[in-house]
Write a protein that holds these residues in place. Structure first.
Motif, PDB file in Angstrom:
ATOM      1  N   ARG A 352       0.796  -1.228   0.000  1.00 24.91           N
ATOM      2  CA  ARG A 352       0.000   0.000   0.000  1.00 24.91           C
ATOM      3  C   ARG A 352       0.831   1.281   0.000  1.00 24.91           C
ATOM      4  O   ARG A 352       0.326   2.339  -0.372  1.00 24.91           O
ATOM      5  N   GLU A 353       2.073   1.189   0.428  1.00 23.52           N
ATOM      6  CA  GLU A 353       2.857   2.424   0.548  1.00 23.52           C
ATOM      7  C   GLU A 353       4.126   2.404  -0.291  1.00 23.52           C
ATOM      8  O   GLU A 353       4.279   3.182  -1.236  1.00 23.52           O
ATOM      9  N   LEU A 354       5.062   1.510   0.038  1.00 24.25           N
ATOM     10  CA  LEU A 354       6.383   1.589  -0.586  1.00 24.25           C
ATOM     11  C   LEU A 354       6.352   1.274  -2.077  1.00 24.25           C
ATOM     12  O   LEU A 354       6.863   2.059  -2.884  1.00 24.25           O
ATOM     13  N   LEU A 355       5.805   0.133  -2.460  1.00 25.47           N
ATOM     14  CA  LEU A 355       5.910  -0.290  -3.856  1.00 25.47           C
ATOM     15  C   LEU A 355       5.127   0.590  -4.827  1.00 25.47           C
ATOM     16  O   LEU A 355       5.642   0.875  -5.919  1.00 25.47           O
ATOM     17  N   PRO A 356       3.906   1.057  -4.492  1.00 23.82           N
ATOM     18  CA  PRO A 356       3.252   2.021  -5.406  1.00 23.82           C
ATOM     19  C   PRO A 356       4.088   3.283  -5.606  1.00 23.82           C
ATOM     20  O   PRO A 356       4.187   3.810  -6.729  1.00 23.82           O
ATOM     21  N   TRP A 357       4.690   3.762  -4.517  1.00 23.68           N
ATOM     22  CA  TRP A 357       5.549   4.949  -4.619  1.00 23.68           C
ATOM     23  C   TRP A 357       6.783   4.656  -5.458  1.00 23.68           C
ATOM     24  O   TRP A 357       7.174   5.464  -6.309  1.00 23.68           O
ATOM     25  N   LEU A 358       7.413   3.500  -5.263  1.00 19.53           N
ATOM     26  CA  LEU A 358       8.627   3.144  -6.003  1.00 19.53           C
ATOM     27  C   LEU A 358       8.340   2.982  -7.494  1.00 19.53           C
ATOM     28  O   LEU A 358       9.110   3.471  -8.338  1.00 19.53           O
TER      29      LEU A 358
END
Length: 472
Positions: A352-358
């Motif tokens: 929900r946080e790191l991979l969508p941003w990356l």
């Protein structure tokens, strides 16, 4: 006489130390580990070539007891808390000899080390140390004593250390080598300074000497029946009550300061509840799970932010390097981080946080790198994006990089990033590693249960035999 007229080594260990096989293996490891040059400027990549040309000279100096190490190069490494850690970088020549020493001494000292010690030992890791800590918590030890030693590697007493070495090592040549490395000195601003105390971090020998120095502490804790885990100078002890934890803190501090002449940091050392405590980069959120299983842990505060900062640096849109290189470096960074923290609970944060941003950062890099509308269309056709999607998309010349990184998700979806652009499937990798760690926990728990059951049965048999003998 031996090779090229050299004198015969005085002992079997010394002969092993200077053997061609041992020296070449040490040089290969030094070369593989890399690292900064020492005061002579020689690079680690030259280690094997150097030992090929100088092995006879080095062996001769060791046999003649004339080997003299160079002063180490002082380097300051920033720590997470804003302070610096002092490292001592030996020359490549000294690193080879230290590594050769470690290869010979490890079989001598390894059997003397505690089962509760995990740092820098064969077939042991930080993962194993954290696993044991969680096992103690799950058993009901809900208070911990967290010991923090001030500048441990810089304050090791040489006389005490050599006394511990002498207990297990009779070889005078190897003992002399250890001593001259301790006294080699350090080069600071071009001036050599003596080293009356300490084991410089940065050389292959330092971790082994640290374990030798702290083994008497381990044995004393075992004698007292303490539950503890040690990874190098990171020590955590477990108790079942606050009162016991406070008493253990006082007693262990006294032992370390009086017997080993180390300085315990009173501000950072504490007796506290196990829930919320930290160890080796993990924070323990719960002490136990369902049916007595190990509890839940997460990366320590700041570790996630540090990872994001590193990934942000790698994906800066003005880096000017190829997309392949960016993704390769992102993969290396993420895989290393996930491999260490795979036992932590990360599924929600990753998805929900790191991979969508990356992924959005990588798409932003693509959009900026491809520059023109014509090239962007060509790159997407090359990646296999359907023509109707390309024709339907309108904002090919938009220079709002971050907004466009979100917009082109419909063209370059997550699957395409993995299959065509070779971005690793981090969710799948984490899930696989996390399950493997849980399976190993279950396997070890089952093994320990069988061992305890066997020991209890043996004890009952002995008591029964004793009763029978008393009856007679």
């Amino acid at each position: 006489m031996t090779r090229e007229g050299m004198a015969v080594p005085h002992t079997v260990l010394c002969e092993k130390l200077i053997s061609d096989g041992n020296l070449f293996e040490a040089a290969k490891k030094v070369q593989a580990n890399g690292g900064a040059p020492g005061i002579d400027g020689m690079k680690a990549s030259e280690a094997v070539k150097y030992i090929q040309a100088n092995k006879e000279k080095i062996a001769g100096e060791i046999i003649a007891r004339k080997y003299k190490p160079s002063p180490v190069k002082r380097v300051e490494i920033p720590k997470d808390n804003g302070k610096v850690r002092l490292l001592g970088i030996p020359t490549v020549r000294d690193r080879i000899v230290q590594q050769a020493l470690v290869q010979v001494l490890t079989p001598v000292f390894e059997p003397t080390f505690s089962e509760h010690s995990y740092g820098y030992r064969p077939k042991r890791s930080a993962e194993d140390a954290v696993r044991l800590a969680q096992a103690y918590m799950a058993e009901g030890h809900e208070w911990v004593v967290d010991l923090d030693m001030s500048k441990f590697f810089d304050t090791v007493d040489h006389d005490i250390l050599m006394g511990f070495v002498d207990r297990e090592l009779e070889d005078k040549d190897l003992r002399r080598l250890i001593y001259v490395f301790l006294k080699a000195g350090v080069l600071v601003n071009g001036q050599k300074e003596k080293t009356p105390l300490g084991v410089p971090q940065g050389g292959p020998l330092s971790p082994l000497l640290a374990n030798i120095y702290l083994t008497p502490f381990d044995k004393e804790m075992e004698r007292r029946g303490r539950k503890f885990v040690r990874y190098a100078d990171d020590i955590i002890l477990f108790t079942k009550s606050e009162w016991a934890a406070r008493r253990v803190l006082i007693n262990t501090t006294r032992y370390l300061e009086k017997k080993l002449k180390l300085k315990v940091n009173g501000e950072k050392s504490s007796a506290r509840p196990a829930k919320g405590s930290d160890f080796l980069g993990f924070t323990f959120q719960t002490t136990r799970g369902e049916e007595g299983e190990r509890g839940r842990c997460v990366p320590k505060d700041g570790k996630k932010e540090k990872l994001k900062a590193e990934l942000k640096e790698l994906t800066k849109r003005n880096r000017g390097v190829s997309l392949e290189r960016v993704i390769r470096e992102v993969n290396q960074t993420m895989k290393g981080w996930l491999a260490y923290y795979a036992r932590a609970s990360l599924t929600r944060w990753l998805s929900r946080e790191l991979l969508p941003w990356l992924r959005r950062r990588i798409r932003q890099y693509m959009w900026k790198l491809w520059k023109t509308a014509k090239n962007r269309k060509r790159q997407m056709r090359k990646a296999g994006v359907e023509e109707w999607r390309i024709q339907r998309f309108k904002s090919w010349s938009n220079r709002n990089w971050w907004a466009m990184a979100k917009a082109i998700h419909c063209l370059i979806n997550n699957k395409l990033l993995v299959t065509y652009y070779k971005l690793d499937d981090f969710e799948a990798r984490y899930g696989y590693w996390h399950q493997r760690r849980k399976a190993k926990d279950d396997e070890l728990d089952a093994y320990e249960y069988l061992v305890r059951q066997f020991e209890e049965e043996q004890e009952l048999r002995l008591l029964a035999d004793l009763g029978d003998s008393l009856c007679w």
